[in-house]
Scaffold this active site. Structure first.
Site, PDB file in Angstrom:
ATOM      1  N   SER A  69      40.631  -6.865  91.784  1.00  0.00           N
ATOM      2  CA  SER A  69      41.226  -6.372  93.032  1.00  0.00           C
ATOM      3  C   SER A  69      42.579  -7.036  93.217  1.00  0.00           C
ATOM      4  O   SER A  69      42.820  -8.144  92.707  1.00  0.00           O
ATOM      5  CB  SER A  69      40.321  -6.720  94.221  1.00  0.00           C
ATOM      6  OG  SER A  69      40.987  -6.508  95.448  1.00  0.00           O
ATOM      7  N   TYR A  86      35.682 -12.716  99.353  1.00  0.00           N
ATOM      8  CA  TYR A  86      35.862 -11.576  98.443  1.00  0.00           C
ATOM      9  C   TYR A  86      36.955 -11.881  97.420  1.00  0.00           C
ATOM     10  O   TYR A  86      36.788 -11.646  96.215  1.00  0.00           O
ATOM     11  CB  TYR A  86      36.202 -10.327  99.237  1.00  0.00           C
ATOM     12  CG  TYR A  86      36.503  -9.122  98.386  1.00  0.00           C
ATOM     13  CD1 TYR A  86      35.478  -8.438  97.740  1.00  0.00           C
ATOM     14  CD2 TYR A  86      37.807  -8.657  98.225  1.00  0.00           C
ATOM     15  CE1 TYR A  86      35.743  -7.327  96.950  1.00  0.00           C
ATOM     16  CE2 TYR A  86      38.089  -7.553  97.442  1.00  0.00           C
ATOM     17  CZ  TYR A  86      37.051  -6.892  96.806  1.00  0.00           C
ATOM     18  OH  TYR A  86      37.324  -5.791  96.016  1.00  0.00           O
TER      19      TYR A  86
END
Length: 250
Positions: free
Chosen positions: A142, A155
């Protein structure tokens, strides 16, 4: 074998979002896809769409938190198609919250899915790739692994781990195996836009920001095209890292 046609490709998190888009695109280009996710009905729906379009697909209910499930889906690829060329570790979990919310269960779930799930996939496919003398890991990270933002720290930490694991694997892989990290920016997937995900966010400013991002988010097919690009290169070309973000994302 370069290109995509006739390659056998396992995709986790394949029942929706990036995984579904990738399965559809790769099957359209002639790959034989093996789909894994936790939702049986949605897996069946994706596989049926592929087969009705003339593609080849099979599927298995797969929870990436269970190492045995990853072993089973790799085994299914062999049983159905006789080999495994690519493993796409796509399954992910992205709840957002400030640390003060103390959502420890969410933290644990992210570690189990985003980190352990990738490791379990590597453990399942690596012996096969070594025996074949070829193989390609594609791990979905990501842009959060490059830019740490409030409310996304855990995250981001899991996606930083995916980058580190992938780069270490690439260096150990030798000249026969390929390893690619694909890092999407904001993408309109069920995990980022589903009403349940929004409702779970207590901070009104964070919720408003996420809702605004939906106006600029990429379609999952944009990420699928990046994945396909890495796969279709000649076997001696390792596309190590791809970052794909909306032009409007800061």
């Amino acid at each position: 074998m370069s290109g995509i046609k006739d390659k056998v490709i396992v995709i986790t998190g394949a029942s929706g979002g990036i995984g579904e888009a990738t399965a559809m695109l790769l099957a359209e280009r002639g790959a034989q896809v093996v789909l894994g996710a936790r939702r049986l009905d949605q897996l069946e729906a994706v596989a049926n769409r592929i087969e009705k379009s003339g593609g080849k697909a099979t599927y298995l209910v797969t929870d990436v938190k269970r190492s045995e499930d990853l072993s089973k889906i790799v085994q299914l690829a062999h049983e159905k198609f006789g080999k495994l060329d690519v493993l796409i570790n796509n399954a992910g979990f992205m709840p957002m919250s400030p640390f003060d919310d103390l959502r420890v269960k969410d933290w644990e779930e992210m570690i189990d899915i985003n980190i352990k799930g990738v490791l379990y996939g590597i453990a399942a496919a690596l012996p096969t790739f070594r025996n074949q003398g070829s193989g390609h890991f594609i791990n979905i990270a990501s842009t959060a692994a490059y830019r740490i933002l409030p409310n996304m720290s855990v995250y981001a930490g899991t996606k930083l781990a995916v980058r580190a694991i992938s780069e270490g694997l690439r260096q150990e892989a030798g000249h026969n195996l390929r390893v690619t990290i694909v890092s999407p920016g904001f993408t309109n997937t069920p995990g980022s836009t589903h009403s349940d995900a929004l409702e779970a966010i207590k901070d009104p400013d964070l919720k408003a920001k996420l809702e605004a991002y939906q106006n600029i988010g990429l379609s999952p097919s944009s990420i699928a095209k990046a994945i396909a690009f890495a796969i279709e290169q000649p076997n001696d070309v390792d596309v190590s890292e791809i970052v794909v973000r909306p032009t409007a994302q800061g």
